[in-house]
Design an enzyme around this catalytic site. Structure first.
Site, mmCIF file in Angstrom:
data_model
loop_
_atom_site.group_PDB
_atom_site.id
_atom_site.type_symbol
_atom_site.label_atom_id
_atom_site.label_comp_id
_atom_site.label_asym_id
_atom_site.label_seq_id
_atom_site.Cartn_x
_atom_site.Cartn_y
_atom_site.Cartn_z
ATOM 1 N N GLY A 131 5.770 8.396 1.145
ATOM 2 C CA GLY A 131 6.697 8.187 2.264
ATOM 3 C C GLY A 131 7.591 6.976 2.008
ATOM 4 C CG HIS A 132 5.959 3.017 1.748
ATOM 5 N ND1 HIS A 132 4.598 3.183 1.684
ATOM 6 C CD2 HIS A 132 6.206 2.311 2.871
ATOM 7 C CE1 HIS A 132 4.040 2.592 2.723
ATOM 8 N NE2 HIS A 132 4.985 2.055 3.456
ATOM 9 C CB ALA A 154 -0.965 -0.006 1.179
ATOM 10 C CG MET A 192 2.302 10.881 3.232
ATOM 11 S SD MET A 192 3.112 10.645 1.640
ATOM 12 C CE MET A 192 2.803 12.264 0.943
#
Ligand code: PAF
Length: 289
Positions: free
Chosen positions: A36-37, A32, A188
């Site tokens: 941010g990732h 998901a 986030m």
């Protein structure tokens, strides 16, 4: 971008990279993916020659009452984002790869005042950090990572992982990255997409309330009253606060009365069914006199 779901395929890739003297960066995720990732992937790129991102919704870190089944999943979208972010390998193990049937060994980050797993999320989610520590230790070993990058949004998780690496003498550097926020300041999180439209609007108030409490503490307001006012402000804005706490950044112990220095202000608050987490640094000034 290479995609691997089995350990043998992952080991073939990491073995070749290591033999060529390349530094391996790992970004562990539960999918998901949001910006941010992708910032973690970009940081891993800066820190290493090749980047592996793992996607695994880890059952061991969810309590039976928690939202494992409802955790958002979007494999195709995630893979497209990782590819665009320049990730070299996506590792998507099945639960049987990660937890061989009949396995018994886990990593327990401990309890008591010496453990960063004690209190806060450790209390709200019993067993959660055991699941996080176990899966992270396995991922570090499976990926043969030189560096692993984690967001500061889950501050306590970052400290638990750092402590595990230190205590178990694991050959991996843990790199934290400041929280990436939406335009309105909300940290986030994959869980944000489960907020209703109304809740999403309300959620935008959380970072401002946290900043206000942090500013009061940094201006010298005593900790007890500052936190009480912060809790009241959260409730007034429609949140159900779980905790608002000032802690020592690495141990997560409550900030000692009268102490000065670098602290961390943590919040966990619910809006409907969704628990929102955030945290900021606070420089606590010396008490007057
Ligand atoms: O922060 C997360 O997404 C997870 O806790 C992690 C670090 C990927 C372990 O499952």
């Amino acid at each position: 971008m290479r995609i691997e779901r089995e350990l043998a395929g992952l080991r073939a890739a990491t073995g070749a990279w290591r033999a060529a003297g390349q530094r391996i960066g790992l970004v562990p995720t539960m999918g998901a993916l949001h910006d941010g990732h992708l910032a973690l992937v970009a940081e891993a790129r800066r820190q290493a020659d090749v980047v592996i991102a793992s996607i695994f919704v880890n059952p061991l870190q969810f309590a039976p009452t928690e939202d494992l089944d409802r955790y958002p999943r979007d494999e195709a979208g995630d893979l497209a984002k990782l590819q665009a972010a320049g990730c070299d390998l996506a590792f998507l193990p099945t639960p049987a790869v990660m937890y061989p049937p009949g396995d018994v060994c886990v990593i327990d980050p401990g309890a008591g005042p010496g453990s960063p797993a004690e209190g806060w999320e450790g209390t709200a989610r019993p067993g959660h950090f055991r699941g996080v520590a176990t899966v992270c230790c396995k991922l570090f070993m499976m990926a043969q990572a030189d560096v692993a990058v984690f967001g500061e949004k889950d501050w306590q998780q970052l400290q638990v992982v750092r402590r595990m690496v230190a205590d178990l003498l694991l050959p991996v550097t843990i790199q934290g990255l400041p929280t990436v926020r939406e335009a309105d300041g909300l940290a986030m999180s994959s869980r944000n997409r489960r907020l209703s439209e109304g809740e999403r609007g309300q959620a935008a108030a959380l970072p401002g309330l946290l900043q206000r409490c942090g500013a009061a503490l940094a201006a010298g307001q005593p900790v007890g009253p500052a936190l009480a006012e912060g809790q009241a402000a959260l409730q007034a804005a429609g949140f159900v606060p779980d905790y608002l706490a000032l802690v020592e950044p690495a141990t997560l112990r409550p900030w000692p009365a009268g102490a000065a220095g670098a602290a961390r202000l943590l919040v966990a608050a619910r809006l409907g069914e969704i628990r929102l987490l955030d945290n900021i640094p606070v420089l606590v000034p010396p008490a007057p006199g």
